[in-house]
Design a protein around this motif. Sequence first.
Motif, short mmCIF file in Angstrom:
data_model
loop_
_atom_site.label_atom_id
_atom_site.label_comp_id
_atom_site.label_asym_id
_atom_site.label_seq_id
_atom_site.Cartn_x
_atom_site.Cartn_y
_atom_site.Cartn_z
N ALA A 11 -43.33 41.09 -99.15
CA ALA A 11 -42.59 40.12 -98.95
C ALA A 11 -43.62 38.54 -98.85
N LEU A 12 -44.77 38.85 -98.11
CA LEU A 12 -45.82 37.86 -97.87
C LEU A 12 -46.40 37.57 -99.07
N TRP A 14 -45.09 37.65 -102.32
CA TRP A 14 -44.22 36.76 -103.11
C TRP A 14 -43.97 35.38 -102.29
N CYS A 15 -44.05 35.48 -101.13
CA CYS A 15 -44.05 34.02 -100.42
C CYS A 15 -44.96 33.14 -100.86
N LEU A 16 -46.23 33.58 -100.86
CA LEU A 16 -47.62 32.98 -101.40
C LEU A 16 -47.53 32.63 -102.74
N TYR A 18 -44.58 32.04 -104.38
CA TYR A 18 -43.80 30.90 -104.63
C TYR A 18 -44.44 29.47 -103.80
N LEU A 19 -45.20 29.77 -103.01
CA LEU A 19 -45.89 28.80 -102.35
C LEU A 19 -46.95 27.94 -103.23
N LEU A 36 -37.59 26.65 -103.61
CA LEU A 36 -37.17 27.38 -102.62
C LEU A 36 -35.81 28.44 -102.64
N ALA A 39 -37.11 31.35 -104.57
CA ALA A 39 -37.84 32.18 -103.42
C ALA A 39 -37.03 33.07 -102.59
N MET A 40 -35.96 32.38 -102.08
CA MET A 40 -35.12 33.09 -101.21
C MET A 40 -34.30 34.40 -101.98
N THR A 42 -35.37 35.76 -104.82
CA THR A 42 -36.34 36.87 -105.08
C THR A 42 -36.78 37.87 -103.70
N LEU A 43 -36.81 37.07 -102.80
CA LEU A 43 -36.84 37.91 -101.48
C LEU A 43 -35.78 38.86 -101.32
#
Length: 418
Positions: A11-12, A14-16, A18-19, A36, A39-40, A42-43
């Motif tokens: 999860a982190l 993918w967060c990085l 998308y960041l 955003l 990103a949500m 995808t998560l």
Amino acid sequence: MSTFTFVLRHALAWCLFYLAVLIVWSNLGLPEFIVLLLAMLTLAFVIPDAISHVHRVRMIIGQATPEHLRNRQRRQVEVPFVAGEAFDLVDAALHELPGVMDIESARDSLRVHAGVRREDPYGAQGRFDPLRWIDRRLGGHRDMVTATVHPNGDTSTITLACEPESAAWTDWLRVDHGSNLQTAEAITRAITRRVGEQRRGERAAAHRTASAKELSEAKLSLLHAQVEPHFLYNTLASAQLLTRSDPARADQMLGHLIEYLRRSLPRTLQGQSTLGEELERANAWLEIMKFRMGARLETQIDVPEPLLAVPFPAMMLQTLVENAIKHGLEPKTGGGTVWIRARETEGRVAVTVADDGRGFSSESSGTGIGLRNVRERLRLTYGEAAGLRIAANFPSGVAATVTVPAAPEPGRPEPAHA
């Protein structure tokens, strides 16, 4: 790595991802909510996908350790074979894999490379899953297997590498749902099974060899135990008759019988003999036969003293001598002579028993039970290293020659134990 840590890591990652996209997107002056939202979304797929990966790994291997959760699997398998046999083993195991393709075998370098088609483990070919599209873009349609054999004398080590057909950095963003773990385990099981089959085959062959050896020993014991009972009855009857007319000759006859039995019975039980011992037994038997045949029987023995210690199958010389008397001289009106001769040539000893009797006939053609037993005993004891030859003697009679090694062949039992 616990299940929670593994899921959190993905999860982190993918967060990085998308960041970084958000930073670039903002610099372009575009609306940030779109990134955003993606990103949500995808998560929402990544987290369940990672959890499914963990559960599938547990289903395959029974546990979810950090090594088992990885997309890339490595195994080392020790096999008790030389490099060439180990290569054939792993090559055959790879050819049996389901979905295998493009196998490249390099025997000189002891390396096999193959592709394995990755199937959807859940069989949902038509489901809506954006991660499947991402996998395709990252090269996730098949896995690669590389097997390398490392020689180590009489044993070998097989190194297996099972990995996705994509760069290593993609492992942070995707999971293989235990595909490579399953492949590595399948190859390891195939190798172990083949090694086990070969070991069972070797044990079965050893058991068959032991059984054949026991059967051979039983046959030899039966052949060795063949004694002509009528000889003993006739000799004792003749001795009884002589005690009334010629006690001195009866005493000599019984003395030769005792010598014959002394040379025969213990040796039959122990199974140990030499050419000298066999010659003494045969000579005692011939002396008894001289009492019965009188002047119709003469003997000549020519065996060099150094050959008396040569190992020789028990009772075999006796069989040849009995054949010479029974089939050659007894049926002949005037009787004749029995010759026993031994010579050594090129590490082999030839022992010949010849007579000048009737020779070959319909009743005696060199294929009787006694001679068949001699051939069988020689085969069981020496294999191809010994033999029996039957030939006509000049000017009449038969000559039987047994040829044996002058010394026991390495790896074979002593002929005396035949």
